[in-house]
Scaffold this motif. Structure first.
Motif, PDB file in Angstrom:
ATOM      1  N   LYS A 271      -2.366  12.069  -4.960  1.00 26.28           N
ATOM      2  CA  LYS A 271      -0.950  12.442  -4.932  1.00 26.28           C
ATOM      3  C   LYS A 271      -0.477  12.806  -6.339  1.00 26.28           C
ATOM      4  O   LYS A 271       0.299  13.752  -6.520  1.00 26.28           O
ATOM      5  N   ALA A 272      -0.950  12.093  -7.341  1.00 27.02           N
ATOM      6  CA  ALA A 272      -0.588  12.412  -8.727  1.00 27.02           C
ATOM      7  C   ALA A 272      -1.091  13.802  -9.103  1.00 27.02           C
ATOM      8  O   ALA A 272      -0.382  14.563  -9.769  1.00 27.02           O
TER       9      ALA A 272
ATOM     10  N   LYS B  48       8.055   4.276 -14.919  1.00 25.17           N
ATOM     11  CA  LYS B  48       9.004   4.964 -15.807  1.00 25.17           C
ATOM     12  C   LYS B  48       8.801   6.477 -15.765  1.00 25.17           C
ATOM     13  O   LYS B  48       9.756   7.240 -15.679  1.00 25.17           O
ATOM     14  N   ALA B  49       7.547   6.915 -15.795  1.00 23.08           N
ATOM     15  CA  ALA B  49       7.253   8.355 -15.750  1.00 23.08           C
ATOM     16  C   ALA B  49       7.727   8.960 -14.431  1.00 23.08           C
ATOM     17  O   ALA B  49       8.305  10.055 -14.409  1.00 23.08           O
ATOM     18  N   ALA B  50       7.504   8.252 -13.330  1.00 25.77           N
ATOM     19  CA  ALA B  50       7.935   8.748 -12.021  1.00 25.77           C
ATOM     20  C   ALA B  50       9.459   8.854 -11.967  1.00 25.77           C
ATOM     21  O   ALA B  50      10.007   9.846 -11.464  1.00 25.77           O
ATOM     22  N   HIS B  51      10.128   7.841 -12.490  1.00 21.84           N
ATOM     23  CA  HIS B  51      11.589   7.877 -12.516  1.00 21.84           C
ATOM     24  C   HIS B  51      12.076   9.054 -13.369  1.00 21.84           C
ATOM     25  O   HIS B  51      13.015   9.760 -12.986  1.00 21.84           O
TER      26      HIS B  51
ATOM     27  N   TYR C  83       4.575   9.308  -3.555  1.00 20.20           N
ATOM     28  CA  TYR C  83       3.798   8.596  -4.578  1.00 20.20           C
ATOM     29  C   TYR C  83       4.272   7.146  -4.691  1.00 20.20           C
ATOM     30  O   TYR C  83       3.470   6.227  -4.805  1.00 20.20           O
ATOM     31  N   ARG C  84       5.577   6.947  -4.653  1.00 19.82           N
ATOM     32  CA  ARG C  84       6.153   5.601  -4.773  1.00 19.82           C
ATOM     33  C   ARG C  84       5.611   4.674  -3.685  1.00 19.82           C
ATOM     34  O   ARG C  84       5.266   3.520  -3.958  1.00 19.82           O
ATOM     35  N   LEU C  85       5.519   5.179  -2.476  1.00 19.02           N
ATOM     36  CA  LEU C  85       5.012   4.358  -1.378  1.00 19.02           C
ATOM     37  C   LEU C  85       3.537   4.011  -1.582  1.00 19.02           C
ATOM     38  O   LEU C  85       3.117   2.878  -1.307  1.00 19.02           O
ATOM     39  N   LEU C  86       2.767   4.952  -2.081  1.00 17.53           N
ATOM     40  CA  LEU C  86       1.360   4.689  -2.404  1.00 17.53           C
ATOM     41  C   LEU C  86       1.254   3.700  -3.564  1.00 17.53           C
ATOM     42  O   LEU C  86       0.369   2.847  -3.594  1.00 17.53           O
ATOM     43  N   PHE C  87       2.159   3.819  -4.508  1.00 20.33           N
ATOM     44  CA  PHE C  87       2.209   2.947  -5.682  1.00 20.33           C
ATOM     45  C   PHE C  87       2.383   1.487  -5.263  1.00 20.33           C
ATOM     46  O   PHE C  87       1.718   0.588  -5.789  1.00 20.33           O
ATOM     47  N   ILE C  88       3.267   1.238  -4.320  1.00 19.97           N
ATOM     48  CA  ILE C  88       3.522  -0.128  -3.854  1.00 19.97           C
ATOM     49  C   ILE C  88       2.226  -0.737  -3.316  1.00 19.97           C
ATOM     50  O   ILE C  88       1.877  -1.867  -3.670  1.00 19.97           O
ATOM     51  N   ASP C  89       1.521   0.004  -2.475  1.00 21.71           N
ATOM     52  CA  ASP C  89       0.247  -0.493  -1.934  1.00 21.71           C
ATOM     53  C   ASP C  89      -0.780  -0.706  -3.036  1.00 21.71           C
ATOM     54  O   ASP C  89      -1.526  -1.683  -3.028  1.00 21.71           O
ATOM     55  N   TRP C  90      -0.833   0.225  -3.978  1.00 19.05           N
ATOM     56  CA  TRP C  90      -1.801   0.159  -5.071  1.00 19.05           C
ATOM     57  C   TRP C  90      -1.563  -1.096  -5.920  1.00 19.05           C
ATOM     58  O   TRP C  90      -2.491  -1.855  -6.197  1.00 19.05           O
ATOM     59  N   VAL C  91      -0.329  -1.338  -6.303  1.00 17.61           N
ATOM     60  CA  VAL C  91      -0.010  -2.506  -7.122  1.00 17.61           C
ATOM     61  C   VAL C  91      -0.320  -3.803  -6.353  1.00 17.61           C
ATOM     62  O   VAL C  91      -0.844  -4.755  -6.926  1.00 17.61           O
ATOM     63  N   ASN C  92      -0.047  -3.807  -5.066  1.00 16.55           N
ATOM     64  CA  ASN C  92      -0.341  -4.995  -4.264  1.00 16.55           C
ATOM     65  C   ASN C  92      -1.836  -5.270  -4.150  1.00 16.55           C
ATOM     66  O   ASN C  92      -2.234  -6.376  -3.807  1.00 16.55           O
ATOM     67  N   SER C  93      -2.661  -4.267  -4.454  1.00 18.91           N
ATOM     68  CA  SER C  93      -4.115  -4.450  -4.385  1.00 18.91           C
ATOM     69  C   SER C  93      -4.694  -5.084  -5.654  1.00 18.91           C
ATOM     70  O   SER C  93      -5.870  -5.440  -5.677  1.00 18.91           O
ATOM     71  N   PHE C  94      -3.881  -5.245  -6.704  1.00 18.91           N
ATOM     72  CA  PHE C  94      -4.378  -5.815  -7.955  1.00 18.91           C
ATOM     73  C   PHE C  94      -4.828  -7.258  -7.733  1.00 18.91           C
ATOM     74  O   PHE C  94      -4.150  -8.029  -7.037  1.00 18.91           O
ATOM     75  N   ASP C  95      -5.922  -7.627  -8.349  1.00 16.39           N
ATOM     76  CA  ASP C  95      -6.463  -8.978  -8.245  1.00 16.39           C
ATOM     77  C   ASP C  95      -5.630  -9.929  -9.113  1.00 16.39           C
ATOM     78  O   ASP C  95      -5.705  -9.896 -10.340  1.00 16.39           O
TER      79      ASP C  95
END
Length: 160
Positions: A15-16, A76-79, A109-121
């Motif tokens: 998406k980026a 910040k970049a997305a905003h 992208y924001r919606l994908l971002f939420i899932d991505w961040v939630n995947s962090f260990d």
């Protein structure tokens, strides 16, 4: 930027790339003789590129705090990309309506971002003593069990 197939296949990275490609085409329509719009163009391209670069950087590392730092820069970049519509409009960019598509893509992208961040260990971290990027439940003044591991540099032969 080194290419990593696993990172390139992440939905957020794809998406980026899509955002960067669209932004590049839109800002190419900016007149060369408009200094203000040329400045906005540079900012837009930089922010769009950060969406990819920081995902790649975060994926290259494993520590939660490093990933969260990258996520903060991405947010910040997305905003910034979203609000640049107003700068383009203010400085008279004639094709500003095309930029609304960028805003829609940033929302995806924001919606994908939420899932991505939630995947962090959240178990793989170093305590952030500044207190910004600790996993939930970890504070900047918490005891780090690694501090109890004795280390004596004389026990190692670094001359080999």
């Amino acid at each position: 930027m080194p290419r990593d197939k696993q990172t390139e296949n992440l939905p957020i990275f794809k998406k980026a790339e899509e955002i960067y490609e669209l932004v590049s085409k839109i800002v190419d329509l900016i007149p060369e003789d408009n200094k203000e719009l040329q400045t906005v163009k540079k900012e837009i391209l930089n922010d769009a590129l950060l969406l990819m670069v920081k995902v790649a950087g975060a994926e290259a590392g494993e520590l939660y705090d490093i990933k969260m730092e990258a996520a903060t820069i991405i947010r910040k970049a997305a905003h910034n990309l979203i609000i640049q519509y107003h700068a383009l409009e203010m400085f008279g960019f004639e094709e500003v309506e095309y930029y609304k598509i960028v805003r829609d893509l940033v929302e995806e992208y924001r919606l994908l971002f939420i899932d991505w961040v939630n995947s962090f260990d959240k178990q793989n971290y170093v305590i952030d003593r500044w207190g910004l990027f600790n996993p939930p439940g970890v504070g900047p003044f918490d005891f780090d069990p690694d501090d109890d591991i004795p280390f004596n540099p004389d026990d190692f032969n670094f001359d080999d």
